[in-house]
Structures are given as structure tokens and as C-alpha cells.
Design an enzyme around this catalytic site. Sequence first.
Site, PDB file in Angstrom:
ATOM      1  N   HIS A 134       4.865   6.447   7.878  1.00  0.00           N
ATOM      2  CA  HIS A 134       6.098   7.011   8.413  1.00  0.00           C
ATOM      3  C   HIS A 134       7.261   6.981   7.420  1.00  0.00           C
ATOM      4  O   HIS A 134       7.402   6.081   6.602  1.00  0.00           O
ATOM      5  CB  HIS A 134       6.512   6.261   9.689  1.00  0.00           C
ATOM      6  CG  HIS A 134       6.810   4.806   9.437  1.00  0.00           C
ATOM      7  ND1 HIS A 134       8.063   4.341   9.114  1.00  0.00           N
ATOM      8  CD2 HIS A 134       6.001   3.722   9.456  1.00  0.00           C
ATOM      9  CE1 HIS A 134       8.033   3.033   8.951  1.00  0.00           C
ATOM     10  NE2 HIS A 134       6.781   2.628   9.147  1.00  0.00           N
ATOM     11  N   HIS A 143       1.418  14.471  -6.916  1.00  0.00           N
ATOM     12  CA  HIS A 143      -0.005  14.484  -6.591  1.00  0.00           C
ATOM     13  C   HIS A 143      -0.392  13.102  -6.075  1.00  0.00           C
ATOM     14  O   HIS A 143      -0.349  12.118  -6.817  1.00  0.00           O
ATOM     15  CB  HIS A 143      -0.826  14.843  -7.826  1.00  0.00           C
ATOM     16  CG  HIS A 143      -2.294  14.998  -7.553  1.00  0.00           C
ATOM     17  ND1 HIS A 143      -3.156  15.529  -8.480  1.00  0.00           N
ATOM     18  CD2 HIS A 143      -3.065  14.703  -6.473  1.00  0.00           C
ATOM     19  CE1 HIS A 143      -4.390  15.552  -7.983  1.00  0.00           C
ATOM     20  NE2 HIS A 143      -4.352  15.045  -6.767  1.00  0.00           N
TER      21      HIS A 143
END
Length: 207
Positions: A134, A143
Site C-alpha cells: 500500500h 523496473h
Amino acid sequence: MSRPRQYYVIGAGGHARVILSAIWSLGDQVVALLDDNSEKHGMEIAGVPVICPKDAQLANPSTTGVIGIGDNRIRKQIATRFSFDWTAVVHPSALVDPSVVIGRGSVVMAGAIIQAGTQVGEHCIINTGATVDHDCRIGDFCHVAPGVHLAGHCELESGVLLGIGSCMVPAVRVGEWATIGAGAAVVNDVPAGVVAIGVPARPRFDL
């Protein structure tokens, strides 16, 4: 019933093949793979032709684009080179909370999980089986490699590479264009532009 979306995928390597799979899993279509390597022109990859970028019908408003290249810096170059209507591709097996914001041109691969309140920038890769908890913030051209795990409230500045199997404890930051090595554990903030490896991850200044 809406018509399948049509894509150009930039690149003709391994990462492009993974993106092909994600697009097909969504029921969409790939017109062609675009690659500057003339030795690949005329080839087919999984039945999709590889063509020169200049031969692509870039003015076709119904065709969108996604970059199938894993290198963050090259993705940034390509994003400024082409004028596609870049769109995000999210594999249907990925679990993405409705509150998550995903930027243009980013891809979320099979089995990835992105939890509530997270923001993913443009032209990022959240790769196979990665988990982002979260309220994370992921900058453009990052990446997150396969099997990476981010705890809550982590931040990646632009261009960060998190190597396969690495992880981050809650509320740490990795500076722009830094690289975290495979299997590393980020337990403190990492400066911009460095390579950090190990458990805990420490910058390598001798590379």
C-alpha cells in the site's frame, strides 16, 4: 461488445514476448513488433511480424503502443522518439486495487499484486509475481523485476531498477537511476545513481 485494441510493441526480444502474452490474454491484438535491427525485419515472433519502425503506420489513431524493452534508459529514449498514444497493459491475472494509479505505457505482468493507494509512473514495468504494497510511489521508467517485494510507503524515484528477488522494508526510498542487485534487502534509503547489493543493501562505489 467493444472491438479489440490494436497495438504496436516496440522491441523484439524476450520482454516483448512477455508483453505479447499479456496483450493476448486481454483479448487484444498486436499489429507488429517494431525494431531498429534490420536483421530481424521480415521475421515473425509468435506469428507477429517484425518491421522497421519507419514502416509502421504511426498516424493510425486506432493503434496504440507499448515498449517491450526492459532497459529503463532505452525505454525513456523510445518514449520521446515515438508519438504513440501510450497505454498501460495489465495482465488479467494481476491483482491491482481499484485505487491504484498506473501511468501511460506501464506494464503489469502475470501474478503481480499492487495494493491500495499506490501510484505507478509512466513506462514502468511491474514484472512477473512482484508485489507492491500500500501507498508506494514508483517514478517513471522504473523496473520492478520478477519476485520483488515492496512493503508499504516505499518510494522509487525515476529510472530505478530493483533486481530479481530483491525487497524493501516499509517507508524507504531509492534515488533516481539507482540499481538494486538481485536478492538484496533495502533497509535504508539508497542514494541516486548507485548500485546497491547485499543484505542489507549497501552502495558499491568501486564499480
